[in-house]
Design a protein around this motif. Sequence first.
Motif, short mmCIF file in Angstrom:
data_model
loop_
_atom_site.label_atom_id
_atom_site.label_comp_id
_atom_site.label_asym_id
_atom_site.label_seq_id
_atom_site.Cartn_x
_atom_site.Cartn_y
_atom_site.Cartn_z
N GLU A 237 38.76 41.66 42.03
CA GLU A 237 39.56 40.11 42.33
C GLU A 237 38.84 39.12 41.27
OE1 GLU A 237 39.95 39.35 46.40
OE2 GLU A 237 42.03 40.35 45.95
N ALA A 238 37.34 39.31 41.27
CA ALA A 238 36.45 38.23 40.92
C ALA A 238 36.65 38.30 39.17
CB ALA A 238 35.14 38.54 40.98
N VAL A 239 36.97 39.54 38.62
CA VAL A 239 37.36 39.75 37.33
C VAL A 239 38.46 39.19 36.95
CG1 VAL A 239 37.87 41.73 35.69
CG2 VAL A 239 35.74 41.98 36.82
N ARG A 240 39.56 39.59 37.55
CA ARG A 240 41.06 39.21 37.62
C ARG A 240 41.12 37.48 37.50
NH1 ARG A 240 45.45 38.07 41.03
NH2 ARG A 240 47.42 38.41 39.73
N ALA A 241 40.15 36.78 38.31
CA ALA A 241 39.95 35.37 38.32
C ALA A 241 39.86 34.70 37.07
CB ALA A 241 39.32 34.96 39.38
N VAL A 242 38.99 35.50 36.45
CA VAL A 242 38.50 35.26 35.05
C VAL A 242 39.11 35.57 33.73
CG1 VAL A 242 36.41 35.15 33.59
CG2 VAL A 242 36.05 35.31 35.97
N ILE A 243 39.98 36.80 33.94
CA ILE A 243 40.57 37.45 32.62
C ILE A 243 41.77 37.98 32.89
CG2 ILE A 243 38.47 37.52 31.37
CD1 ILE A 243 38.37 40.51 31.80
N LYS A 244 42.70 38.42 32.06
CA LYS A 244 43.84 39.16 32.30
C LYS A 244 43.49 40.56 32.21
CE LYS A 244 47.36 35.79 31.29
NZ LYS A 244 48.33 35.24 30.53
N PRO A 246 45.47 44.32 32.24
CA PRO A 246 47.01 45.08 32.65
C PRO A 246 46.67 45.76 33.79
CG PRO A 246 46.19 45.20 30.33
CD PRO A 246 45.06 44.69 30.92
N LYS A 247 47.66 45.86 34.72
CA LYS A 247 48.06 46.56 35.82
C LYS A 247 47.00 46.47 37.05
CE LYS A 247 49.86 50.47 33.36
NZ LYS A 247 49.78 51.92 33.08
N LEU A 248 45.94 45.62 36.95
CA LEU A 248 45.26 45.26 37.89
C LEU A 248 45.72 44.58 39.30
CD1 LEU A 248 42.24 45.50 38.73
CD2 LEU A 248 41.69 43.31 37.72
N LYS A 249 46.83 43.59 38.97
CA LYS A 249 47.09 42.89 40.25
C LYS A 249 47.92 43.92 41.15
CE LYS A 249 50.46 39.21 41.43
NZ LYS A 249 51.51 38.46 40.94
N LYS A 250 48.84 44.69 40.59
CA LYS A 250 49.29 45.85 41.30
C LYS A 250 48.34 46.77 42.14
CE LYS A 250 53.28 47.23 40.21
NZ LYS A 250 54.47 47.88 39.54
N ALA A 251 47.31 47.34 41.42
CA ALA A 251 46.24 48.23 41.91
C ALA A 251 45.46 47.49 43.08
CB ALA A 251 45.38 48.73 40.93
N LEU A 252 45.14 46.22 42.86
CA LEU A 252 44.28 45.35 43.94
C LEU A 252 45.21 45.28 45.08
CD1 LEU A 252 42.87 42.45 41.80
CD2 LEU A 252 41.60 44.23 43.36
N LYS A 253 46.62 45.14 45.11
CA LYS A 253 47.50 44.98 46.37
C LYS A 253 47.33 46.31 47.22
CE LYS A 253 51.12 41.87 44.94
NZ LYS A 253 52.60 41.77 44.88
N ARG A 254 47.31 47.55 46.64
CA ARG A 254 47.15 48.70 47.02
C ARG A 254 45.79 48.88 47.82
NH1 ARG A 254 49.31 50.85 42.11
NH2 ARG A 254 51.35 51.18 41.97
N ILE A 255 44.88 48.36 47.02
CA ILE A 255 43.31 48.52 47.76
C ILE A 255 43.30 47.61 48.92
CG2 ILE A 255 40.86 48.32 47.11
CD1 ILE A 255 41.82 50.61 45.96
N LYS A 256 43.77 46.34 48.81
CA LYS A 256 43.77 45.62 49.65
C LYS A 256 44.33 45.98 51.14
CE LYS A 256 45.22 40.87 51.24
NZ LYS A 256 46.07 39.67 50.51
#
Length: 458
Positions: A237-244, A246-256
């Motif tokens: 999430e920290a990485v995603r807050a800084v850069i784009k 691909p596919k990280l948003k959906k993967a993070l939802k699953r991990i959350k």
Amino acid sequence: MKHLFLLRHAKSSWEDPTLADNERPLSPLGETQAAAIAAGLQHRSVFAGTVYASPAVRTQQTLAELSRALPGLALKSRAHNAPALYNVEANAIMRWLVHENPSAERITLVGHNPALEQLAQQLAPKATTKLPTLGMLHLTLPIERWEEVETLKTGGELIDRLTPLDASYALFKRKRSSSPKLKKALKNKSLPKRLQTILQHRYSLVRSLEPGVIAGEDPEFLHQYRVNLRRSRAVAEAVRAVIKVPKLKKALKRIKKRAQATSELRDLDVFLLEVSDTPDLPNLGVPLRQWLRDAAHQRHQTLCEELANEAYQDDMQRWQTLIDSKAFARALATLTPKQIERVLKARIAQHDALLAELTPDSPSEALHELRKSVKRIRYLAELMPEQHSGFLKRLKPRQTLLGNFQDRTVQLAWLDAFARETPLPDTAKAELHTWRQTLIGRQQHQREQVCQLAPLAP
């Protein structure tokens, strides 16, 4: 239906090469294994039926150590000496079972590999039957008499297993200590490579903790499983807050989602420890502890079902594929310290704004939001721990205070649920009211401490 428990002896010693095989004693690790797994074996009723044991010294000493850990069972004196179990062939044990034909519905065989593993494979061919030292396998067999076991070709089912490494986090950690250290793996690596290595390491640790979580004997497994899932999510999430990426948003939802599945069970474990350490509850303590144990057991069963679910396996496989991918590595390669500092500064400003709005009368939700903001700040700062070591030290007591406040909020909610669901005598009701007021007072004090915190920005 018959129940067969297969229990391999504990770790033996090879120090004296002059000893015959059947004379080898347990090693110190074997004694530790017995102390670690004894309660778990008792919880699974491994010794509720008739127990047979090989006469080998290491097997008899295993029984002695288990008996010492479980003094109420008189296990050593109850166990029947069975020379046939000192054997390397499963077929020989089967023939002995046919000849012996015990009357008990449940029997436990304490013996040796490879015979026990082979026996399990023959009786339950679809099951995974690895049996490390002091490992246990519980099989159910669709037979009426034990003499039928030799003609049983299929139909046996492995319904439970337990190993010392799954019963004791201390033993698990000791075993893991021989693996490469994360610090060593991170040495001299660039920021992008370091972040990818951290995520890969935490993924490996989460997967290896799963059997201990499922066993449910040591709550530290759940804690570490939860911590590593949450830290994986935090880094990403920290990485995603800084850069784009691909596919990280959906993967993070699953991990959350997977991390959230542990929340209530963790809260119950923490509260149960606190209740157990509170002496002034002579009338309330017993029913409250039982209620908390029942609630924890129910949620543990639900979590185990989720971990065994195909959807969970798919989610974890997708996560591994993402963090191992070249696309993820390329995205991380664009990450720079300046970008992290810019987002970190903005998050600190947001935190300080939330803090400035707090009053001693602010609702719990406001402090919960502040706690989440502190966590997000810490996650960003931890991307570059060397540069922010002092800041992270300053942040830790703030996060602890807010975490303790949140624990009180959850505990008060559990107490209210307990009071609604449990008929109590007047003496227990009075204790509940008094203790609830004590917790509210402590929570209010923590609320006031939070309001007195200084801003994070210099």
